[in-house]
Design a protein around this motif. Structure first.
Motif, PDB file in Angstrom:
ATOM      1  N   ASP A  73       2.620  12.365  -6.648  1.00 19.13           N
ATOM      2  CA  ASP A  73       3.317  11.645  -7.706  1.00 19.13           C
ATOM      3  C   ASP A  73       2.632  10.303  -7.954  1.00 19.13           C
ATOM      4  OD1 ASP A  73       4.037  10.198  -5.475  1.00 19.13           O
ATOM      5  OD2 ASP A  73       6.166  10.678  -5.575  1.00 19.13           O
ATOM      6  N   ILE A  74       3.226   9.470  -8.800  1.00 17.04           N
ATOM      7  CA  ILE A  74       2.629   8.195  -9.185  1.00 17.04           C
ATOM      8  C   ILE A  74       3.539   7.039  -8.769  1.00 17.04           C
ATOM      9  CG2 ILE A  74       2.154   6.713 -11.188  1.00 17.04           C
ATOM     10  CD1 ILE A  74       0.952   9.125 -12.573  1.00 17.04           C
ATOM     11  N   GLU A  75       2.952   6.047  -8.114  1.00 18.80           N
ATOM     12  CA  GLU A  75       3.646   4.804  -7.772  1.00 18.80           C
ATOM     13  C   GLU A  75       2.746   3.645  -8.196  1.00 18.80           C
ATOM     14  OE1 GLU A  75       4.569   4.861  -3.637  1.00 18.80           O
ATOM     15  OE2 GLU A  75       6.126   6.392  -3.838  1.00 18.80           O
ATOM     16  N   MET A  76       3.261   2.798  -9.063  1.00 21.45           N
ATOM     17  CA  MET A  76       2.429   1.762  -9.681  1.00 21.45           C
ATOM     18  C   MET A  76       2.823   0.354  -9.235  1.00 21.45           C
ATOM     19  SD  MET A  76       2.532   3.502 -13.484  1.00 21.45           S
ATOM     20  CE  MET A  76       4.290   3.851 -13.281  1.00 21.45           C
ATOM     21  N   ASP A  77       1.840  -0.532  -9.242  1.00 19.14           N
ATOM     22  CA  ASP A  77       2.026  -1.948  -8.929  1.00 19.14           C
ATOM     23  C   ASP A  77       1.574  -2.794 -10.117  1.00 19.14           C
ATOM     24  OD1 ASP A  77       2.644  -1.034  -6.383  1.00 19.14           O
ATOM     25  OD2 ASP A  77       0.696  -1.575  -5.532  1.00 19.14           O
ATOM     26  N   SER A  91       6.255  -3.254  -7.141  1.00 18.30           N
ATOM     27  CA  SER A  91       5.457  -2.353  -6.316  1.00 18.30           C
ATOM     28  C   SER A  91       6.188  -1.023  -6.157  1.00 18.30           C
ATOM     29  CB  SER A  91       5.201  -2.963  -4.939  1.00 18.30           C
ATOM     30  OG  SER A  91       4.398  -2.098  -4.161  1.00 18.30           O
ATOM     31  N   GLY A  92       5.432   0.069  -6.233  1.00 17.37           N
ATOM     32  CA  GLY A  92       6.011   1.387  -6.090  1.00 17.37           C
ATOM     33  C   GLY A  92       6.817   1.829  -7.291  1.00 17.37           C
ATOM     34  N   LEU A  93       6.500   1.284  -8.460  1.00 17.91           N
ATOM     35  CA  LEU A  93       7.241   1.597  -9.675  1.00 17.91           C
ATOM     36  C   LEU A  93       6.936   3.017 -10.143  1.00 17.91           C
ATOM     37  CD1 LEU A  93       9.096   0.281 -11.857  1.00 17.91           C
ATOM     38  CD2 LEU A  93       7.009  -0.307 -13.097  1.00 17.91           C
ATOM     39  N   LYS A  94       7.980   3.722 -10.581  1.00 19.29           N
ATOM     40  CA  LYS A  94       7.820   5.107 -11.020  1.00 19.29           C
ATOM     41  C   LYS A  94       8.342   5.280 -12.444  1.00 19.29           C
ATOM     42  CE  LYS A  94       8.501   6.897  -6.314  1.00 19.29           C
ATOM     43  NZ  LYS A  94       9.314   7.780  -5.447  1.00 19.29           N
ATOM     44  N   ARG A  95       7.713   6.235 -13.145  1.00 21.56           N
ATOM     45  CA  ARG A  95       8.186   6.703 -14.449  1.00 21.56           C
ATOM     46  C   ARG A  95       8.314   5.584 -15.487  1.00 21.56           C
ATOM     47  NH1 ARG A  95      13.557   8.618 -13.743  1.00 21.56           N
ATOM     48  NH2 ARG A  95      13.373   9.507 -15.827  1.00 21.56           N
ATOM     49  N   ILE A  96       7.350   4.666 -15.469  1.00 23.78           N
ATOM     50  CA  ILE A  96       7.305   3.577 -16.457  1.00 23.78           C
ATOM     51  C   ILE A  96       5.895   3.502 -17.019  1.00 23.78           C
ATOM     52  CG2 ILE A  96       7.430   1.087 -16.808  1.00 23.78           C
ATOM     53  CD1 ILE A  96      10.171   2.269 -16.525  1.00 23.78           C
ATOM     54  N   LEU A  97       5.762   3.521 -18.334  1.00 23.90           N
ATOM     55  CA  LEU A  97       4.438   3.473 -18.947  1.00 23.90           C
ATOM     56  C   LEU A  97       3.801   2.102 -18.831  1.00 23.90           C
ATOM     57  CD1 LEU A  97       2.177   4.739 -20.616  1.00 23.90           C
ATOM     58  CD2 LEU A  97       3.508   4.229 -22.689  1.00 23.90           C
ATOM     59  N   GLY A 195      -2.850   2.047  -7.947  1.00 26.64           N
ATOM     60  CA  GLY A 195      -3.134   1.900  -6.525  1.00 26.64           C
ATOM     61  C   GLY A 195      -4.258   2.782  -6.030  1.00 26.64           C
ATOM     62  N   MET A 196      -4.163   3.183  -4.804  1.00 33.29           N
ATOM     63  CA  MET A 196      -5.211   3.946  -4.129  1.00 33.29           C
ATOM     64  C   MET A 196      -4.885   5.442  -4.150  1.00 33.29           C
ATOM     65  SD  MET A 196      -6.413   3.573  -0.145  1.00 33.29           S
ATOM     66  CE  MET A 196      -7.040   1.901  -0.378  1.00 33.29           C
ATOM     67  N   MET A 197      -5.872   6.247  -4.503  1.00 32.64           N
ATOM     68  CA  MET A 197      -5.696   7.694  -4.472  1.00 32.64           C
ATOM     69  C   MET A 197      -5.258   8.158  -3.083  1.00 32.64           C
ATOM     70  SD  MET A 197      -5.933  10.750  -5.826  1.00 32.64           S
ATOM     71  CE  MET A 197      -6.882  10.650  -7.357  1.00 32.64           C
ATOM     72  N   MET A 198      -4.255   9.025  -3.027  1.00 31.13           N
ATOM     73  CA  MET A 198      -3.734   9.622  -1.787  1.00 31.13           C
ATOM     74  C   MET A 198      -3.012   8.617  -0.898  1.00 31.13           C
ATOM     75  SD  MET A 198      -4.638  12.715  -2.301  1.00 31.13           S
ATOM     76  CE  MET A 198      -4.421  13.610  -0.771  1.00 31.13           C
ATOM     77  N   LYS A 199      -2.573   7.498  -1.462  1.00 35.20           N
ATOM     78  CA  LYS A 199      -1.891   6.504  -0.639  1.00 35.20           C
ATOM     79  C   LYS A 199      -0.584   7.068  -0.080  1.00 35.20           C
ATOM     80  CE  LYS A 199       0.345   4.355  -4.646  1.00 35.20           C
ATOM     81  NZ  LYS A 199       0.428   3.161  -5.487  1.00 35.20           N
TER      82      LYS A 199
END
Length: 301
Positions: A73-77, A91-97, A195-199
């Protein structure tokens, strides 16, 4: 004095096409950001505009196009900060463009700096940010599957350490960022990343850490990209701002990068000082960046 500079990551491009796509993306971002500067004369709005353009572009590792975690899945900072030490980060934001807009909301609507976890999800819900369930793009899914195969073959460990530690991965980290100054002398820095792939383990990168991947004060504004763990340890963006107390932006970036090289940190930096001077540099093979200064044609690399 108006100026804006953006970056679209650092590392090693896989191909000429990859490089061209990054240049196309950052050119669009810097043009849109500068157009906002001209219309509104707000460094903050210009940074949010430029970063938002890149968050919508699947070329970059932010927003739509973010890399995937080990779970797939995707977690964004993201973070934003201005020269008055106002700051917001997520940090760890999900489902936001557009994570950069949520970071700005943290800065403007809370007494906090960094939100994460369940409370961040509640914050997003209460403020009514639109959810986006279509952020995973095909190339990131392919990368994720390739990484799983490497783990299965024993070429990497589950937790990211390469078996061949002496061999550096030839890849490009497409974190995006922008810094701007307006005619009032207001400066803002913003950074957004998948972030980093496979974090795993709830990993937090440098981008939302004030002083590491993002920083601004009365002397300048800085956004960093690259190997987040080492950038955090060096507090790299704050280091550039410290040097800007004495030197122009470019010399400050150069000095900070010498420290980064000493510690074998693959990274890139963009900076603006309080006089509107621009600083750009990287220790990696490649970096995509572009800037526009008032009265000058765009410079794109």
């Amino acid at each position: 004095m108006k100026a804006i500079i953006v970056h679209g990551g650092t590392g090693s491009f896989k191909s000429v096409t990859d490089a061209d796509e990054h240049r196309r993306g950052i050119e669009e971002a810097v043009r849109q950001g500068f157009l906002t500067l001209e219309k509104i004369n707000s460094a903050e709005e210009a940074v949010v505009t430029a970063v938002s353009v890149m968050e919508e572009d699947p070329t970059f590792n932010c927003g739509r196009g973010s890399v995937l975690t080990y779970r797939g899945d995707i977690e964004m900072d993201a973070a934003i900060m201005d020269n008055n030490l106002n700051a917001g980060a997520v940090s760890g934001l999900k489902r936001i463009l557009h994570p950069i807009t949520v970071a700005r909301a943290v800065m403007e609507q809370t007494d906090h700096v960094l939100l994460a976890g369940a409370e961040l999800e509640e914050f997003v819900t209460v403020l009514g940010f639109p959810r986006e369930d279509n952020l995973i793009v095909p190339k990131r899914l392919v990368q994720w599957k390739e990484e799983l195969e490497k783990i299965a073959r024993g070429e990497k460990t589950r937790f990211g350490k390469s078996v061949k530690l002496a061999k550096k991965a030839e890849e490009y980290h497409s974190t995006c960022g922008a810094v701007a100054i307006d005619d009032h002398g207001r400066m803002t820095a913003g950074t957004s990343t998948g972030g980093m792939m496979m974090k795993s383990f709830g990993r937090v990168g440098d981008s939302p850490i004030i002083g590491a991947g993002t920083y601004a004060d009365s002397f300048g504004a800085v956004s960093a990209t690259g190997h987040g763990e080492k950038i955090m340890k060096l507090t790299l963006s704050r280091l550039v701002a410290f040097f800007m107390e004495q030197y122009p932006a470019q010399k400050s970036v150069d000095i900070a990068l010498e420290r980064a090289r000493y510690f074998d940190c693959e990274c890139g930096l963009i900076a603006l000082d309080r006089y509107g001077n621009i600083g750009i540099g990287h220790t990696s093979k490649d970096m995509s960046w572009a800037f526009i200064k008032d009265g000058h044609a765009p410079v794109i690399f």
